[in-house]
Scaffold this motif. Structure first.
Motif, PDB file in Angstrom:
ATOM      1  N   ALA A   8       0.817  -1.217   0.000  1.00  0.00           N
ATOM      2  CA  ALA A   8       0.000   0.000   0.000  1.00  0.00           C
ATOM      3  C   ALA A   8       0.850   1.265   0.000  1.00  0.00           C
ATOM      4  N   GLY A   9       1.807   1.308  -0.910  1.00  0.00           N
ATOM      5  CA  GLY A   9       2.611   2.515  -1.048  1.00  0.00           C
ATOM      6  C   GLY A   9       3.407   2.862   0.178  1.00  0.00           C
ATOM      7  N   SER A  10       3.907   1.863   0.890  1.00  0.00           N
ATOM      8  CA  SER A  10       4.743   1.988   2.093  1.00  0.00           C
ATOM      9  C   SER A  10       3.944   2.209   3.370  1.00  0.00           C
ATOM     10  N   THR A  11       2.619   2.317   3.272  1.00  0.00           N
ATOM     11  CA  THR A  11       1.831   2.671   4.464  1.00  0.00           C
ATOM     12  C   THR A  11       1.639   1.501   5.425  1.00  0.00           C
ATOM     13  N   VAL A  12       1.747   0.269   4.938  1.00  0.00           N
ATOM     14  CA  VAL A  12       1.573  -0.896   5.824  1.00  0.00           C
ATOM     15  C   VAL A  12       2.686  -0.946   6.866  1.00  0.00           C
ATOM     16  N   GLY A  13       3.930  -0.914   6.402  1.00  0.00           N
ATOM     17  CA  GLY A  13       5.060  -0.960   7.326  1.00  0.00           C
ATOM     18  C   GLY A  13       5.146   0.274   8.198  1.00  0.00           C
ATOM     19  N   THR A  14       4.834   1.428   7.636  1.00  0.00           N
ATOM     20  CA  THR A  14       4.873   2.669   8.410  1.00  0.00           C
ATOM     21  C   THR A  14       3.851   2.646   9.534  1.00  0.00           C
ATOM     22  N   ALA A  15       2.649   2.152   9.238  1.00  0.00           N
ATOM     23  CA  ALA A  15       1.600   2.063  10.261  1.00  0.00           C
ATOM     24  C   ALA A  15       2.005   1.121  11.384  1.00  0.00           C
ATOM     25  N   ALA A  16       2.707   0.044  11.042  1.00  0.00           N
ATOM     26  CA  ALA A  16       3.137  -0.917  12.063  1.00  0.00           C
ATOM     27  C   ALA A  16       4.048  -0.254  13.093  1.00  0.00           C
ATOM     28  N   VAL A  17       4.919   0.646  12.638  1.00  0.00           N
ATOM     29  CA  VAL A  17       5.811   1.342  13.560  1.00  0.00           C
ATOM     30  C   VAL A  17       5.048   2.413  14.334  1.00  0.00           C
ATOM     31  N   ALA A  18       4.163   3.122  13.639  1.00  0.00           N
ATOM     32  CA  ALA A  18       3.388   4.181  14.300  1.00  0.00           C
ATOM     33  C   ALA A  18       2.563   3.629  15.461  1.00  0.00           C
ATOM     34  N   LYS A  19       2.086   2.388  15.319  1.00  0.00           N
ATOM     35  CA  LYS A  19       1.229   1.783  16.348  1.00  0.00           C
ATOM     36  C   LYS A  19       2.020   0.931  17.350  1.00  0.00           C
ATOM     37  N   ALA A  20       3.328   0.815  17.163  1.00  0.00           N
ATOM     38  CA  ALA A  20       4.153  -0.026  18.046  1.00  0.00           C
ATOM     39  C   ALA A  20       4.382   0.664  19.392  1.00  0.00           C
ATOM     40  N   PRO A  21       4.686  -0.107  20.433  1.00  0.00           N
ATOM     41  CA  PRO A  21       5.031   0.501  21.725  1.00  0.00           C
ATOM     42  C   PRO A  21       6.219   1.445  21.586  1.00  0.00           C
ATOM     43  N   ALA A  22       6.139   2.583  22.259  1.00  0.00           N
ATOM     44  CA  ALA A  22       7.206   3.589  22.175  1.00  0.00           C
ATOM     45  C   ALA A  22       8.276   3.313  23.220  1.00  0.00           C
ATOM     46  N   ASP A  23       8.897   2.133  23.119  1.00  0.00           N
ATOM     47  CA  ASP A  23       9.844   1.698  24.137  1.00  0.00           C
ATOM     48  C   ASP A  23      11.279   1.579  23.623  1.00  0.00           C
ATOM     49  N   GLY A  24      11.516   2.026  22.393  1.00  0.00           N
ATOM     50  CA  GLY A  24      12.868   1.978  21.854  1.00  0.00           C
ATOM     51  C   GLY A  24      13.231   0.668  21.193  1.00  0.00           C
ATOM     52  N   TYR A  25      12.236  -0.205  20.982  1.00  0.00           N
ATOM     53  CA  TYR A  25      12.534  -1.507  20.387  1.00  0.00           C
ATOM     54  C   TYR A  25      11.936  -1.667  18.990  1.00  0.00           C
ATOM     55  N   THR A  26      11.371  -0.578  18.442  1.00  0.00           N
ATOM     56  CA  THR A  26      10.866  -0.601  17.070  1.00  0.00           C
ATOM     57  C   THR A  26      11.192   0.723  16.391  1.00  0.00           C
ATOM     58  N   PHE A  27      11.826   0.636  15.205  1.00  0.00           N
ATOM     59  CA  PHE A  27      12.151   1.820  14.426  1.00  0.00           C
ATOM     60  C   PHE A  27      11.709   1.605  12.980  1.00  0.00           C
ATOM     61  N   LEU A  28      11.658   2.693  12.239  1.00  0.00           N
ATOM     62  CA  LEU A  28      11.280   2.678  10.822  1.00  0.00           C
ATOM     63  C   LEU A  28      12.413   3.293  10.015  1.00  0.00           C
ATOM     64  N   VAL A  29      12.798   2.634   8.931  1.00  0.00           N
ATOM     65  CA  VAL A  29      13.684   3.265   7.948  1.00  0.00           C
ATOM     66  C   VAL A  29      12.905   3.320   6.640  1.00  0.00           C
ATOM     67  N   THR A  30      12.683   4.534   6.170  1.00  0.00           N
ATOM     68  CA  THR A  30      11.866   4.720   4.972  1.00  0.00           C
ATOM     69  C   THR A  30      12.478   5.790   4.093  1.00  0.00           C
ATOM     70  N   SER A  31      11.784   6.122   3.009  1.00  0.00           N
ATOM     71  CA  SER A  31      12.288   7.098   2.044  1.00  0.00           C
ATOM     72  C   SER A  31      11.509   8.401   2.139  1.00  0.00           C
TER      73      SER A  31
END
Length: 324
Positions: free
Chosen positions: A73-96
């Motif tokens: 979905a134009g990169s939105t699937v992976g981006t949403a997964a990070v946006a909704k992840a716990p903000a504990d420093g164990y999930t990051f996003l690398v995108t363009s």
């Protein structure tokens, strides 16, 4: 007496439990593997850069930083997964830089961009305007004159509607007063093949894919799209320098984290990225591909996103671009 002892034991157990919980909460970060989600397929420039960064962070912090590809979905699937992840420093996003484009392309995103915070710009991927050898122009001024005289004879190819390379062409049309026709392809390779064959006349393309064809004489460079020239082909001017004031279109890769991620973790990661990307072995690897290392602060990334999101959203609404 027994009841008093029981109460004391309960209180003591509660105190010990609270102490243990506090100690656990204050365990040094990272105490477990860290996930880096890339919202594109494996093997592309975003994925490869993310793996270089992950390797460096693993060496520094002593825990695995694991890249996980979640395209769709134009990169939105992976981006949403990070946006909704716990903000504990164990999930990051690398995108363009597509991150700054999608808010204008999709009326309803599965996440709010404010749910993510910047960690660091990683690299800049210079975009270059290239032409098929048979197009009778050598520079931007000649291109504009030719395109206005021959509006039906100049088309530019791209890897698909709504990407930075497509929008770079539309921005050129908007500022230069031309009407270059956009021809979308399913990927960069078939677009480049048709450019070499003369079926389209122009492309706004990443230098990493154009450079080998330029050196082979299969296509010719016209100008850089960014605000500054690239160390590769240093004599080639920018579009703004060559006659279209205010033109600037860049492509970049960056790391983000869920918005509530603690500042000290974000700083640690950002600082180490700067050290890692500027090590000679990694920086030289990027430079050979025509890629510029940036390694910014979190604040610089957030400012870039705000500026470019406004620019692209305005252009998308103006020309009515629809996502593929």
């Amino acid at each position: 007496m027994t009841s008093k002892l029981t109460r004391r034991r309960i209180i003591a157990a509660a105190v010990l439990g609270a102490f243990a919980a506090g100690a656990q909460a204050q365990a040094p970060w990272p105490s477990q593997p860290v996930k880096i989600i890339v919202p594109f397929p494996a093997g592309g420039s975003t994925d490869l850069t993310a793996r270089d960064v992950a390797q460096a962070l693993t060496a520094k912090f002593g825990q695995p930083f694991v890249v996980e590809n979640r395209p769709g979905a134009g990169s939105t699937v992976g981006t949403a997964a990070v946006a909704k992840a716990p903000a504990d420093g164990y999930t990051f996003l690398v995108t363009s830089s597509h991150f700054s484009i999608v808010p204008g392309l999709y009326p309803k995103l599965p996440y709010d961009p404010k749910e993510l915070r910047g960690v660091s710009l990683l690299v800049n991927l210079p975009v270059i305007l290239v032409a098929t050898p048979s197009l009778p122009v050598k520079n931007v001024k000649e291109l504009i004159e030719y395109a206005k005289k021959n509006p039906s004879k100049v088309a530019f190819g791209s890897s698909g509607a709504g990407g930075v390379n497509h929008l770079s062409g539309e921005l050129f049309n908007s500022l230069a007063g031309t009407k270059l026709e956009h021809i979308p392809y399913k990927g960069t390779a078939p677009a480049m093949q048709d450019l070499i064959g003369g079926h389209v006349q122009l492309m706004f393309d990443a230098i990493s894919t154009s450079l080998p064809n330029i050196r082979a004489g299969l296509i010719k460079p016209i100008a850089w799209t960014g605000a500054t020239r690239s160390p590769v082909l240093q004599d080639l001017p920018t579009i703004a320098e060559a006659g279209v004031p205010g033109y600037a279109s860049t492509s970049w890769l960056a790391m983000f984290a869920p918005a509530g991620t603690p500042n000290d973790i974000v700083r640690k990661v950002s600082d180490e990225i700067k050290v890692a990307l500027n090590r000679p072995e990694l920086k030289d690897k990027q430079v050979k591909l025509g890629i510029n290392v940036i390694a910014s602060t979190p604040e610089e990334l957030d400012a870039t996103v705000r500026s470019e999101t406004a620019q692209w959203t305005d252009l998308i609404r103006k020309i009515g671009v629809k996502a593929d």
